[in-house]
Design an enzyme around this catalytic site. Sequence first.
Site, PDB file in Angstrom:
ATOM      1  CE  LYS A  49      34.791  22.576   9.039  1.00 18.14           C
ATOM      2  NZ  LYS A  49      35.266  23.730   8.989  1.00 18.14           N
ATOM      3  CD  GLN A  93      38.945  24.340   8.006  1.00 17.61           C
ATOM      4  OE1 GLN A  93      37.894  23.793   7.598  1.00 17.61           O
ATOM      5  NE2 GLN A  93      39.107  24.557   9.204  1.00 17.61           N
ATOM      6  CG  ASP A 116      32.941  28.941   6.123  1.00 10.34           C
ATOM      7  OD1 ASP A 116      32.686  27.774   7.429  1.00 10.34           O
ATOM      8  OD2 ASP A 116      33.960  28.175   5.635  1.00 10.34           O
TER       9      ASP A 116
HETATM   10  N1  GUN Z   1      38.964  27.643  10.310  1.00  8.95           N
HETATM   11  C1  GUN Z   1      38.409  27.583  11.677  1.00  8.95           C
HETATM   12  N2  GUN Z   1      37.040  27.704  11.798  1.00  8.95           N
HETATM   13  C2  GUN Z   1      36.644  27.679  10.372  1.00  8.95           C
HETATM   14  C3  GUN Z   1      35.245  27.471   9.961  1.00  8.95           C
HETATM   15  O1  GUN Z   1      34.308  27.359  10.440  1.00  8.95           O
HETATM   16  N3  GUN Z   1      35.502  27.680   8.491  1.00  8.95           N
HETATM   17  C4  GUN Z   1      36.461  27.607   7.786  1.00  8.95           C
HETATM   18  N4  GUN Z   1      36.174  27.838   6.242  1.00  8.95           N
HETATM   19  N5  GUN Z   1      37.761  27.516   8.151  1.00  8.95           N
HETATM   20  C5  GUN Z   1      37.769  27.585   9.526  1.00  8.95           C
END
Ligand code: GUN
Length: 281
Positions: A49, A93, A116
């Site tokens: 990211k 995350q 998200d």
């Molecule tokens: N863990 C797995 N996929 C995601 C996601 O799309 N966003 C976040 N914040 N954590 C994750």
Amino acid sequence: MAIQIDGKALAKRVKEQVREEAAALSRKPGLAVILVGEDPASKVYVRGKESDCAECGIVSVSHRLAADTSQEELLSLIEALNRDAAVDGILCQLPLPKPLNEQLVIHSILPDKDVDCFHPFNVGKLTVGEAGFLPCTPAGVMEMLRAYDISVAGKRCVVLGRSNIVGKPMATLLTQADGTVTVCHSRTPDLKAITAQADILVSAVGRAALVGADMVKDGAVVIDVAMNRDGEGKLCGDVDFAAVEPKASYITPVPGGVGPMTRAMLMRNILTAAKDHQGLL
Ligand code: GUN
């Protein structure tokens, strides 16, 4: 022989578009990333990211916290980021190490910074068709279908998995696109009888080789959201690719399918947040 949906190439196009639009703003979009603990997969995702942000001209600031961080410390960081005008989006995350409470964290991120699309306010808006942010993985899948001119209207869609992150919002978006949607999960009897009717099958379970050729209708569109490791430690999805590919009309590979699109849609949400904060929406 199925056409392979190239998520990597498509994600590149989306990120180029985000980069162009971000460059036209008076202030660069900003993302705050929070990573608690040392989960190896989470570390890889967060690095991805961060590099996407760099590619798109988005400023990303990472907050790496120890696994024993308290709930109060985590929430006070989020409150500070909520107040910070340079931060357009906040991404914590998941999963969080025990005993941290994910629900409290999701609730504490301001909805206008919830890139998200996990906050119940944004999930509610999505459900009534007023979405500002779109959930990244389901939105990435819809973008793939659009890019390959795969129409959803009137199609039988089957979603495997009912998670808040993928299964439920995936069903919402497919329904809004006029698909007839069935959601299957761990308590669904005779899965095969249902999946074999799907014109569009989306699997988001997390079990390697769950979807075999006998579960797939001839000519189906097969979208594999999962990211698993097979017996030899190789990355794979839920779909037995070698067996299903000859039956499908379109199929996503793992890796190189949905994953890159999920990341690209996050970049789009950060751009949306920045535009909102700059009074451009
Ligand atoms: N863990 C797995 N996929 C995601 C996601 O799309 N966003 C976040 N914040 N954590 C994750």
